[in-house]
Design a protein around this motif. Structure first.
Motif, mmCIF file in Angstrom:
data_model
loop_
_atom_site.group_PDB
_atom_site.id
_atom_site.type_symbol
_atom_site.label_atom_id
_atom_site.label_comp_id
_atom_site.label_asym_id
_atom_site.label_seq_id
_atom_site.Cartn_x
_atom_site.Cartn_y
_atom_site.Cartn_z
ATOM 1 N N VAL A 136 37.290 33.227 44.002
ATOM 2 C CA VAL A 136 38.741 33.231 44.220
ATOM 3 C C VAL A 136 39.446 33.601 42.918
ATOM 4 O O VAL A 136 40.399 34.388 42.903
ATOM 5 N N LEU A 137 38.961 33.032 41.817
ATOM 6 C CA LEU A 137 39.558 33.326 40.519
ATOM 7 C C LEU A 137 39.462 34.819 40.199
ATOM 8 O O LEU A 137 40.453 35.445 39.810
ATOM 9 N N PHE A 138 38.264 35.404 40.389
ATOM 10 C CA PHE A 138 38.094 36.835 40.115
ATOM 11 C C PHE A 138 38.986 37.686 41.022
ATOM 12 O O PHE A 138 39.583 38.670 40.570
ATOM 13 N N ALA A 139 39.096 37.317 42.287
ATOM 14 C CA ALA A 139 39.938 38.076 43.215
ATOM 15 C C ALA A 139 41.405 38.011 42.789
ATOM 16 O O ALA A 139 42.125 39.024 42.827
ATOM 17 N N ALA A 140 41.848 36.836 42.366
ATOM 18 C CA ALA A 140 43.232 36.686 41.911
ATOM 19 C C ALA A 140 43.483 37.523 40.660
ATOM 20 O O ALA A 140 44.516 38.197 40.539
ATOM 21 N N CYS A 141 42.526 37.507 39.730
ATOM 22 C CA CYS A 141 42.670 38.291 38.497
ATOM 23 C C CYS A 141 42.673 39.786 38.794
ATOM 24 O O CYS A 141 43.436 40.544 38.186
#
Length: 104
Positions: free
Chosen positions: A51-56
């Motif tokens: 989720v963090l990578f997708a948001a970034c």
């Protein structure tokens, strides 16, 4: 698990980048993350590294420019659910005061 990151996204250009940075920050609202923006970047907290990578990635893509510079630093603490705020609280406890000071 708690994943904390420092994200900085900015176009490579002259002049104000405020609107571009605002576009990057606004893109984070589409994801299940917490965030706080400061003068050097945005601290993001998520329960899942994907989720963090997708948001970034969304924040990076939200900046429409010929050239975009993105810096990402991740702390993936896999055996703890400690929050980003608890990290600051630990430093403040060691200092015996708030970890902030205004210039005089």
């Amino acid at each position: 698990m708690t994943v904390v990151a420092l994200l900085s996204v900015a176009p490579v250009k002259e002049g104000s980048m405020a609107e571009d940075v605002a576009d990057a920050v606004a893109a984070l609202d589409e994801f299940d993350v917490s965030y706080e923006t400061n003068p050097m970047g945005t601290v993001i907290e998520a329960d899942d590294v994907g989720v963090l990578f997708a948001a970034c990635e969304a924040a990076h893509r939200a900046v429409e420019a010929d050239r975009v510079s993105t810096v990402l630093k991740i702390d993936d603490k896999r055996t703890s659910t400690a929050s980003a705020a608890s990290k600051v609280e630990g430093v403040e406890a060691a200092l015996g005061r708030e970890a902030k000071r205004d210039r005089q």
